[in-house]
Design a protein around this motif. Structure first.
Motif, mmCIF file in Angstrom:
data_model
loop_
_atom_site.group_PDB
_atom_site.id
_atom_site.type_symbol
_atom_site.label_atom_id
_atom_site.label_comp_id
_atom_site.label_asym_id
_atom_site.label_seq_id
_atom_site.Cartn_x
_atom_site.Cartn_y
_atom_site.Cartn_z
ATOM 1 N N PRO A 205 -19.479 45.741 97.774
ATOM 2 C CA PRO A 205 -20.665 45.716 96.908
ATOM 3 C C PRO A 205 -20.460 44.875 95.659
ATOM 4 N N VAL A 206 -21.521 44.210 95.250
ATOM 5 C CA VAL A 206 -21.494 43.371 94.047
ATOM 6 C C VAL A 206 -22.653 43.747 93.133
ATOM 7 N N LEU A 207 -22.355 43.852 91.856
ATOM 8 C CA LEU A 207 -23.370 43.988 90.822
ATOM 9 C C LEU A 207 -23.364 42.683 90.041
ATOM 10 N N ALA A 208 -24.427 41.922 90.149
ATOM 11 C CA ALA A 208 -24.533 40.639 89.455
ATOM 12 C C ALA A 208 -25.307 40.825 88.152
ATOM 13 N N ILE A 209 -24.693 40.411 87.050
ATOM 14 C CA ILE A 209 -25.338 40.522 85.735
ATOM 15 C C ILE A 209 -25.426 39.128 85.124
ATOM 16 N N ASP A 210 -26.629 38.605 85.046
ATOM 17 C CA ASP A 210 -26.856 37.270 84.503
ATOM 18 C C ASP A 210 -27.614 37.353 83.181
ATOM 19 N N GLY A 211 -27.613 36.228 82.471
ATOM 20 C CA GLY A 211 -28.341 36.168 81.215
ATOM 21 C C GLY A 211 -27.854 35.035 80.350
ATOM 22 N N PRO A 212 -28.602 34.695 79.313
ATOM 23 C CA PRO A 212 -28.212 33.611 78.423
ATOM 24 C C PRO A 212 -27.076 34.016 77.498
ATOM 25 N N SER A 213 -26.534 33.049 76.778
ATOM 26 C CA SER A 213 -25.445 33.293 75.837
ATOM 27 C C SER A 213 -25.872 34.298 74.769
ATOM 28 N N GLY A 214 -25.016 35.292 74.527
ATOM 29 C CA GLY A 214 -25.297 36.280 73.489
ATOM 30 C C GLY A 214 -26.166 37.433 73.922
ATOM 31 N N SER A 215 -26.483 37.508 75.208
ATOM 32 C CA SER A 215 -27.347 38.593 75.688
ATOM 33 C C SER A 215 -26.585 39.895 75.861
ATOM 34 N N GLY A 216 -25.260 39.826 75.745
ATOM 35 C CA GLY A 216 -24.442 41.027 75.861
ATOM 36 C C GLY A 216 -23.868 41.251 77.242
ATOM 37 N N LYS A 217 -24.035 40.277 78.138
ATOM 38 C CA LYS A 217 -23.631 40.491 79.528
ATOM 39 C C LYS A 217 -22.125 40.688 79.691
ATOM 40 N N PRO B 237 -25.930 35.807 96.184
ATOM 41 C CA PRO B 237 -27.359 36.070 96.405
ATOM 42 C C PRO B 237 -27.612 37.364 97.181
ATOM 43 N N ASP B 238 -26.562 37.880 97.855
ATOM 44 C CA ASP B 238 -26.715 39.115 98.609
ATOM 45 C C ASP B 238 -26.225 40.328 97.819
ATOM 46 N N ALA B 239 -26.018 40.155 96.499
ATOM 47 C CA ALA B 239 -25.542 41.262 95.667
ATOM 48 C C ALA B 239 -26.447 42.477 95.831
ATOM 49 N N ARG B 240 -25.831 43.649 95.902
ATOM 50 C CA ARG B 240 -26.606 44.873 96.111
ATOM 51 C C ARG B 240 -27.509 45.157 94.915
ATOM 52 N N TRP B 241 -26.992 44.860 93.706
ATOM 53 C CA TRP B 241 -27.784 45.065 92.496
ATOM 54 C C TRP B 241 -27.739 43.793 91.668
ATOM 55 N N LYS B 242 -28.876 43.446 91.068
ATOM 56 C CA LYS B 242 -28.960 42.261 90.220
ATOM 57 C C LYS B 242 -29.653 42.632 88.919
ATOM 58 N N VAL B 243 -29.034 42.236 87.816
ATOM 59 C CA VAL B 243 -29.577 42.526 86.493
ATOM 60 C C VAL B 243 -29.659 41.224 85.713
ATOM 61 N N PHE B 244 -30.744 41.040 84.976
ATOM 62 C CA PHE B 244 -30.871 39.877 84.093
ATOM 63 C C PHE B 244 -31.071 40.396 82.678
ATOM 64 N N LEU B 245 -30.058 40.180 81.835
ATOM 65 C CA LEU B 245 -30.120 40.626 80.441
ATOM 66 C C LEU B 245 -30.644 39.510 79.554
ATOM 67 N N THR B 246 -31.426 39.881 78.565
ATOM 68 C CA THR B 246 -31.877 38.896 77.596
ATOM 69 C C THR B 246 -32.000 39.569 76.238
ATOM 70 N N ALA B 247 -32.277 38.781 75.238
ATOM 71 C CA ALA B 247 -32.500 39.268 73.869
ATOM 72 C C ALA B 247 -33.072 38.096 73.095
ATOM 73 N N SER B 248 -33.673 38.363 71.959
ATOM 74 C CA SER B 248 -34.241 37.277 71.161
ATOM 75 C C SER B 248 -33.125 36.328 70.730
ATOM 76 N N ALA B 249 -33.463 35.048 70.575
ATOM 77 C CA ALA B 249 -32.474 34.055 70.149
ATOM 78 C C ALA B 249 -31.874 34.425 68.800
ATOM 79 N N GLU B 250 -32.721 34.979 67.916
ATOM 80 C CA GLU B 250 -32.238 35.366 66.588
ATOM 81 C C GLU B 250 -31.194 36.465 66.675
ATOM 82 N N GLU B 251 -31.438 37.459 67.518
ATOM 83 C CA GLU B 251 -30.463 38.545 67.647
ATOM 84 C C GLU B 251 -29.187 38.062 68.320
#
Length: 227
Positions: free
Chosen positions: A10-22, A144-158
């Protein structure tokens, strides 16, 4: 090269931009689950640092591909639990955290041949009992077949504020305005590159971490993995 990873793991994929806390979230979740952890960004940063050591031109795709194949990159957990990155036998962890390394990583990540060179390295982290992989294309390209996929984000300022505090704590001289400009520029590069652009997978759960305590985000992600 063909994908030889074990697709039953099993794979948990956590993506997001820089600084999103991933990175922070992924490490905590992996520790809680007792799973392996992949910091895909560290691989690109490592190639960027190695290219800098070799004084390579970041526009020379051929040289960067050779660098990606030839550079030995290993991860080691220190006694305090911190993940250290060994580059050709040298501890390059601190260098990988610099804004220069981040900018180099963003530039070389836009080169299709470099991404292909690192693809199998990333997939090799998929080992029992499971893997938490953080990056920008974990759920769309690498797993792409990850069992769970999460996309984290946050405001650019934060995100800029988080990075500012992180670097100041390490004694690095930076300005908040400068970091905000760099984050916005990197967001634009990552989202517009023709290969594996930064975007959430269609089946990813999106979590806006703006104003959220780390523990709350970790709890939300762990809740998803229990479903």
């Amino acid at each position: 090269m063909p994908d030889t990873s074990d697709h039953t793991v099993p794979v948990l994929a956590i993506d997001g931009p820089s600084g999103s806390g991933k990175g922070t979230i992924s490490r905590r979740v992996a520790s809680h689950l007792g799973w392996h952890y992949l910091d895909s960004g560290a691989l690109y940063r490592a190639v960027g640092v190695a290219a800098g050591w070799a004084d390579l031109d970041l526009d020379d795709a051929g040289a960067l591909v050779r660098c990606a194949f030839d550079t030995e990159i290993r991860f080691r957990e220190a006694a305090d639990g911190e993940l250290r990155v060994l580059l050709n036998g040298h501890d390059a962890t601190d260098e990988l955290r610099t804004e220069t390394a981040g900018a180099a990583a963003s530039a070389i990540a836009a080169i299709p041949e470099v991404r292909a060179a690192l693809r199998d390295r990333q997939r090799a982290f998929r080992q029992p009992p499971g893997l938490v992989a953080d990056g920008r294309d974990m759920g769309t390209v690498i797993f792409p077949d990850a069992r769970w996929k999460v996309f984290l984000t946050a405001s650019a300022e934060e995100r800029a504020e988080r990075r500012y505090k992180q670097l100041k704590d390490k004694g690095v001289s930076v300005t908040l305005d400068g970091l905000l400009r760099e984050i916005l520029a990197r967001d634009a590069r990552d989202a517009s590159r023709p290969v594996a652009p930064l975007r959430p997978a269609e089946d990813a759960v999106r979590i806006d971490t703006t104003g959220m305590p780390i523990d709350a985000v970790v709890a939300r992600v762990l809740e998803l993995t229990s479903q």
